[in-house]
Design a protein around this motif. Structure first.
Motif, PDB file in Angstrom:
ATOM      1  N   GLY A  22       0.827  -1.211   0.000  1.00 22.41           N
ATOM      2  CA  GLY A  22       0.000   0.000   0.000  1.00 22.41           C
ATOM      3  C   GLY A  22       0.857   1.255   0.000  1.00 22.41           C
ATOM      4  N   GLY A  23       1.816   1.295   0.930  1.00 20.75           N
ATOM      5  CA  GLY A  23       2.692   2.461   1.036  1.00 20.75           C
ATOM      6  C   GLY A  23       3.564   2.638  -0.200  1.00 20.75           C
ATOM      7  N   GLN A  24       4.047   1.508  -0.747  1.00 19.36           N
ATOM      8  CA  GLN A  24       4.868   1.561  -1.971  1.00 19.36           C
ATOM      9  C   GLN A  24       4.084   2.199  -3.111  1.00 19.36           C
ATOM     10  N   ILE A  25       2.820   1.753  -3.288  1.00 15.49           N
ATOM     11  CA  ILE A  25       2.014   2.300  -4.386  1.00 15.49           C
ATOM     12  C   ILE A  25       1.842   3.800  -4.187  1.00 15.49           C
ATOM     13  N   MET A  26       1.585   4.191  -2.924  1.00 11.93           N
ATOM     14  CA  MET A  26       1.409   5.613  -2.629  1.00 11.93           C
ATOM     15  C   MET A  26       2.673   6.390  -2.985  1.00 11.93           C
ATOM     16  N   SER A  27       3.851   5.804  -2.635  1.00  9.44           N
ATOM     17  CA  SER A  27       5.073   6.565  -2.901  1.00  9.44           C
ATOM     18  C   SER A  27       5.458   6.487  -4.382  1.00  9.44           C
ATOM     19  N   LEU A  28       5.223   5.339  -5.038  1.00 10.97           N
ATOM     20  CA  LEU A  28       5.575   5.212  -6.466  1.00 10.97           C
ATOM     21  C   LEU A  28       4.709   6.113  -7.345  1.00 10.97           C
ATOM     22  N   THR A  29       3.441   6.319  -6.931  1.00 11.12           N
ATOM     23  CA  THR A  29       2.570   7.175  -7.752  1.00 11.12           C
ATOM     24  C   THR A  29       2.660   8.627  -7.293  1.00 11.12           C
ATOM     25  N   GLY A  30       3.600   8.897  -6.363  1.00 11.98           N
ATOM     26  CA  GLY A  30       3.843  10.280  -5.965  1.00 11.98           C
ATOM     27  C   GLY A  30       2.790  10.864  -5.040  1.00 11.98           C
ATOM     28  N   MET A  31       2.009  10.002  -4.381  1.00 11.45           N
ATOM     29  CA  MET A  31       0.956  10.515  -3.499  1.00 11.45           C
ATOM     30  C   MET A  31       1.505  10.776  -2.099  1.00 11.45           C
ATOM     31  N   VAL A  32       2.615  10.118  -1.761  1.00 13.75           N
ATOM     32  CA  VAL A  32       3.247  10.381  -0.467  1.00 13.75           C
ATOM     33  C   VAL A  32       4.740  10.183  -0.690  1.00 13.75           C
ATOM     34  N   ASP A  33       5.582  11.076  -0.134  1.00 12.14           N
ATOM     35  CA  ASP A  33       7.007  10.933  -0.455  1.00 12.14           C
ATOM     36  C   ASP A  33       7.706   9.994   0.521  1.00 12.14           C
ATOM     37  N   LYS A  34       8.858   9.462   0.070  1.00  9.86           N
ATOM     38  CA  LYS A  34       9.645   8.490   0.834  1.00  9.86           C
ATOM     39  C   LYS A  34       9.930   8.989   2.255  1.00  9.86           C
ATOM     40  N   ARG A  35      10.271  10.291   2.385  1.00  5.41           N
ATOM     41  CA  ARG A  35      10.647  10.807   3.710  1.00  5.41           C
ATOM     42  C   ARG A  35       9.471  10.747   4.673  1.00  5.41           C
ATOM     43  N   THR A  36       8.294  11.053   4.158  1.00  7.33           N
ATOM     44  CA  THR A  36       7.090  10.993   5.013  1.00  7.33           C
ATOM     45  C   THR A  36       6.877   9.561   5.496  1.00  7.33           C
ATOM     46  N   LEU A  37       7.014   8.591   4.577  1.00  9.48           N
ATOM     47  CA  LEU A  37       6.833   7.194   4.967  1.00  9.48           C
ATOM     48  C   LEU A  37       7.849   6.789   6.038  1.00  9.48           C
ATOM     49  N   GLU A  38       9.099   7.235   5.861  1.00 10.98           N
ATOM     50  CA  GLU A  38      10.133   6.898   6.849  1.00 10.98           C
ATOM     51  C   GLU A  38       9.783   7.500   8.211  1.00 10.98           C
ATOM     52  N   LYS A  39       9.231   8.724   8.176  1.00 14.46           N
ATOM     53  CA  LYS A  39       8.843   9.388   9.421  1.00 14.46           C
ATOM     54  C   LYS A  39       7.727   8.578  10.114  1.00 14.46           C
ATOM     55  N   TYR A  40       6.715   8.150   9.327  1.00 10.50           N
ATOM     56  CA  TYR A  40       5.631   7.339   9.894  1.00 10.50           C
ATOM     57  C   TYR A  40       6.210   6.081  10.526  1.00 10.50           C
ATOM     58  N   GLU A  41       7.169   5.470   9.818  1.00  8.10           N
ATOM     59  CA  GLU A  41       7.722   4.206  10.297  1.00  8.10           C
ATOM     60  C   GLU A  41       8.428   4.426  11.644  1.00  8.10           C
ATOM     61  N   ARG A  42       9.199   5.525  11.747  1.00  6.63           N
ATOM     62  CA  ARG A  42       9.887   5.854  13.008  1.00  6.63           C
ATOM     63  C   ARG A  42       8.879   6.058  14.137  1.00  6.63           C
ATOM     64  N   GLU A  43       7.862   6.902  13.861  1.00  2.00           N
ATOM     65  CA  GLU A  43       6.856   7.192  14.896  1.00  2.00           C
ATOM     66  C   GLU A  43       6.145   5.921  15.328  1.00  2.00           C
ATOM     67  N   ALA A  44       5.818   5.076  14.333  1.00  2.00           N
ATOM     68  CA  ALA A  44       5.076   3.852  14.636  1.00  2.00           C
ATOM     69  C   ALA A  44       5.939   2.928  15.490  1.00  2.00           C
TER      70      ALA A  44
END
Length: 429
Positions: A22-44
């Protein structure tokens, strides 16, 4: 296990062993950037909720994230060249299957993600695993096309091995056929890696995987034919969820017809007349909504506590059928003992869940010929098909399957298992 339901004008369902798809598709289609995903992962990770960070990418508004579940189905969007997709994220864990059914009822195209990692595929698919149940629920919820993504192909135990891919495919194929998916028309299989993103947006490169030359996942779903929905029929929208926000807001997917701001609708089975105050489609405010759209509708004339999931918003002139007793044809999928009159279970039909009891068994149906037995059976057991009369605890909204399939198919569940899938033949009272 995460179960992600991606839904587009075509719509999708994924069961993805905590995959990052899910997250990959979001980042590959430019809907969420890699840095944001990394931030979510850290917080989680700090909150010991590693597996949640993807849903944070999907719960796009802050309010939903704070509450954890306004909707119980997280949502986000991505676009391909030809289509607009909505991702619905519903839990795939055993105890949340009812929520997943609500999500699947909103999806049009199912994507089943299978892990190719040694041991993981086997656990997901053996009796008691979730893979079977999710595929079956998707079929019952009316999903027309199933894309099976064989994920984790980059795992050291797999290493893009064609033999392993074929083994996963050949093991699950007979089961999907049994559910009624046609391999020639309704099924596609693809090898992917959620971790590296291979095979999702771009085709898998030849160096990595010389034996697969088909399309990537996004190319494939882009090319699938769009579903034709009833534009001209009376308006029908089953309610998936509701909340209070300066008025009563209902959420759901429009199954047929159109409506616009300020129009008057009927909320069934309560027969309450309501006025449309505001409309949102995919979180964007609009003046009219039509079939296949995931919408929020703000209403005047009813309090939030007087609405339950499974109620239906419909046309005042042609309200949906309601009833307590109906005849249905059921396929018994998995049930250790026999089923006879007096047996009770929970029925999930569109977005509603209702306690039901079998009033009478009418006849058995021969699976191969479709012939009906002349005598009434005393009981039915696993793998049999039967027509029975069913009584609900309360009045529900439903339609005969022939008249309107989305409102006429259901599952029966008991002790956390899906026992049977069925279709409504006629409403008695």
């Amino acid at each position: 296990m995460q179960c992600i339901i991606l839904k587009s004008e075509n719509g999708i369902l994924i069961d993805a062993g905590k995959s990052t798809i899910g997250g990959q598709i979001m980042s590959l289609t430019g809907m969420v950037d890699k840095r944001t995903l990394e931030k979510y992962e850290r917080e989680a990770r700090e909150k010991s909720r590693e597996s949640w960070y993807l849903s944070w990418a999907l719960d796009t508004n802050q309010e939903e994230r704070d509450k954890g579940k306004t909707v119980e189905v997280g949502r986000a969007y991505f676009e391909t060249e030809k289509k607009h997709f909505t991702i619905l994220d519903a839990p795939g864990h055993k105890s949340f299957v009812p929520n997943m059914i609500g999500g699947a009822a909103q999806a049009d195209l199912a994507v089943l993600v299978i892990s190719a990692r040694k041991g993981e595929f086997e656990t997901g698919f053996d009796r008691g695993g979730q893979t079977r149940e999710h595929a079956m629920l998707a079929k019952t919820a009316g999903v027309k096309h199933l894309v099976a993504l064989v994920n984790k192909m980059d795992d050291p135990t797999v290493n893009w091995d064609e033999k392993r891919y074929n083994e996963c495919r050949d093991k699950i194929m007979p089961y999907l056929k049994k559910l009624g998916f046609n391999p020639a028309k309704d099924l596609s299989f693809l090898p992917v890696s959620g971790q590296t993103g291979q095979g999702l947006l771009e085709k898998v490169t030849e160096e990595i995987c010389p034996w697969y030359r088909g399309p990537s996942f996004i190319q494939l779903i882009d090319e699938l034919p769009s579903l034709n929905r009833k534009m001209d029929g009376p308006f029908i929208m089953p309610v998936v969820d509701k909340y209070k926000d300066m008025g009563t807001v209902l959420m759901g997917k429009v199954e047929a017809g159109t409506t616009r701001k300020s129009s008057t609708l009927l909320l069934m089975p309560n027969r309450v007349q309501v006025t449309v105050d505001q409309l949102w489609s995919d979180d964007i405010e609009v003046t009219s909504i039509g079939p296949g759209e995931n919408v929020k509708v703000k209403l005047k004339g009813i309090e939030e506590e007087d609405v339950s999931p499974g109620f239906v918003l419909c046309d005042v002139a042609e309200p949906i059928t309601t009833g307590r007793i109906f005849d249905a044809q059921l396929v018994i999928l998995e049930h250790k003992s026999i089923i006879c009159a007096g047996y009770s279970a929970v029925m999930h039909i569109h977005c509603a869940a209702e306690e039901v009891t079998v009033k009478a068994l009418i006849c058995l149906v021969d699976k191969k010929t479709g012939d009906k037995s002349k005598t009434r059976p005393r009981f039915v057991k696993q793998d049999q098909v039967a027509i029975m009369r069913i009584e609900c605890a309360g009045v529900i909204c439903l339609e005969p399957f022939k008249k309107f399939a989305q409102m006429g198919r259901f599952t029966l569940r008991d002790e956390n298992k899906t026992i049977a899938i069925g279709k409504v033949l006629k409403v008695i009272e």
